[in-house]
Motif scaffolding. Structure first.
Motif: not given
Length: 140
Positions: A106-125
């Motif tokens: 990613l372009p910069g640092p992140v807080d990995p604890r504050l993430s929200s993943p969604t695996f969409r039905p169209d095959g997109i994470l």
């Protein structure tokens, strides 16, 4: 978006590394294509995983504080089952079965604890992860 914002988008194009069956799937819709969006407080990234079924491949997404993203999983294939029928695949146009990894920054640092993943039905994470913010120093 003004002209300056548009010219900066070329810096967002991630360097993506594919291994395993993700690298071999040349005739199929490409696995591992990545789009990255930014806001003042977060990054959003989308990764194409065509033919990957959320319930069967056990996709794992690890995000490191420095913004490094590592996605791995196993594509099942060869035999498909629905409720009452088993299909043996004779033509394999999608990514072949087996393990895969996708890595990018990613372009910069992140807080990995504050993430929200969604695996969409169209095959997109699709994942939203908050940018890392240095805690403010309280006044003395």
């Amino acid at each position: 978006m003004d002209a300056q914002d548009f010219s900066d988008t070329s810096q967002l194009k991630p360097s993506v590394v594919l291994t395993g069956t993700a690298k071999e799937g040349s005739a199929a819709p490409p696995i591992g294509l990545v789009d990255i969006g930014t806001s003042d407080s977060a990054y959003l990234f989308r990764v194409a995983l065509p033919g990957v079924c959320k319930d069967q491949c056990k996709v794992k997404c690890e995000i490191q504080r420095d913004g490094r993203v590592h996605i791995e999983g196993v594509i099942t294939g060869g035999v498909l089952k629905d409720t009452s029928t088993v299909y043996l695949m004779r033509v394999q146009e999608l990514c072949p079965p087996g393990p895969f990894t996708i890595s990018f920054n990613l372009p910069g640092p992140v807080d990995p604890r504050l993430s929200s993943p969604t695996f969409r039905p169209d095959g997109i994470l699709e994942v939203v992860v908050m940018k890392y913010r240095t805690p403010p120093i309280p006044p003395p």
